[in-house]
Design a protein around this motif. Structure first.
Motif: not given
Length: 333
Positions: A66-93
């Motif tokens: 999906l990251k390869n698809a996204a960088i080549c122009g596919t609209a991936v839902i949800n953004n695989p780059f952000w989803w890879s970085a996100d976690e619950k503690f940051f969300n609370n912050c």
């Protein structure tokens, strides 16, 4: 021809209904189908304008695809780059900064050291931690849960410090949250699609899984209207900041105040047997509408993923040293 693909695993009811709805309602030139992968070559686009991701959280191969698809122009839902970085503690912050109420929460280091580390790796960690402050801040009973992940895995209710020590001993290398218990009188789970479509569902997390949506709001009248407006506002604030196109947000209501409990569910349950027919119909109809909109907007070779305001504002705000250097360079010219 623009293709909308859906990438999924064991679930059966939502993916096929979604495909049928898109193909029934999309304008000419847009079709939907299950994603088909026979090879993945770096820097080579897929055949899909849009991909709805329902499974990559469990399959690392799909996440890389999906990251390869996204960088080549596919609209991936949800953004695989952000989803890879996100976690619950940051969300609370982030919720705290947005002014969205969340339970009091602290972060706990893992019980066992990560692989390839030694005691010397933790020389910056004070021993013992300030447990007295944390226990006074959070109180008991409390909930202990992984700082990342989902699916109600490794979630513990702890009644006192001794109970916490015992259960923390079972968590291995997981980094855990210790979170205030919200004694709620009402509870809601909310779909949010494309940063604009919101569907608020009464929810009872204490019921068996198949009966959690078989409940009714406890608030009524004007209080209910006000609560729904506040929840809608909070749902949109959180999803705009995080940049999720397809997410659910859960709220526990205490003393009339909605506390965001869980708002990182980028592949939320959409099975008809658990969410019920009415909620299922809404998610199918609006997911199809979102995918069609994104297919129409998609431009080959461009970044077509959604980035939340947290990331976009951070990128738009220059680092002080860089800004100073640019000003100095401009003066020399």
């Amino acid at each position: 021809m623009k293709k909308i693909g859906i990438l999924f695993g064991m679930e059966d009811t939502f993916p096929w209904a979604f495909i049928e709805q898109v193909n029934k309602t999309a304008p000419s030139g847009i079709i939907a189908e299950p994603v088909k992968i026979d090879k993945v070559e770096q820097g080579v686009p897929t055949e899909y304008a849009v991909i709805i991701d329902r499974i990559s959280q469990d399959v690392p191969f799909y996440r890389a695809y999906l990251k390869n698809a996204a960088i080549c122009g596919t609209a991936v839902i949800n953004n695989p780059f952000w989803w890879s970085a996100d976690e619950k503690f940051f969300n609370n912050c982030l919720a705290v900064q947005l002014g969205v109420p969340v339970p009091k929460t602290v972060l706990l280091p893992s019980k066992e050291r990560p692989d390839d580390t030694t005691e010397k790796s933790f020389r910056n960690l004070v021993a013992p931690l300030d447990w007295g402050y944390m226990f006074n801040q959070i109180g008991f009973p409390a909930y202990m849960k992984p700082h990342a992940g989902g699916g109600w895995k490794s979630v513990y209710r702890v009644d006192n410090p001794d109970d916490l020590w015992h259960k923390h001993g079972e968590t291995g290398q997981l980094v855990m949250l210790l979170q205030e218990e919200i004694q709620f009188t009402d509870y809601y789970r909310c779909y949010c699609l494309n940063g604009k479509y919101v569907h608020i569902m009464p929810y009872e997390p204490r019921n068996p899984h198949h009966l959690r949506y078989a409940t009714q709001p406890k608030t009524t009248g004007e209080a209910h209207k006000k609560l729904m407006a506040t929840i809608t506002d909070y749902v949109l604030k959180l999803n705009h900041a995080l940049g999720y196109d397809f997410n659910t947000v859960e709220f526990a209501i205490r003393d009339g105040i909605p506390y965001a409990i869980d708002f990182c569910n980028p592949a939320p349950d959409a099975d008809i047997h658990s969410v019920g027919q009415t909620n299922f119909d809404w998610i199918v109809e609006n997911a199809a509408k979102m995918a069609i909109e994104r297919a129409i907007e998609q431009v080959d070779g461009k970044n077509n993923c959604t980035w939340g305001t947290f990331v976009r504002d951070s990128v738009a705000t220059p680092v002080p040293a860089v800004a100073t250097a640019k000003k100095a360079a401009a003066k020399k010219k």
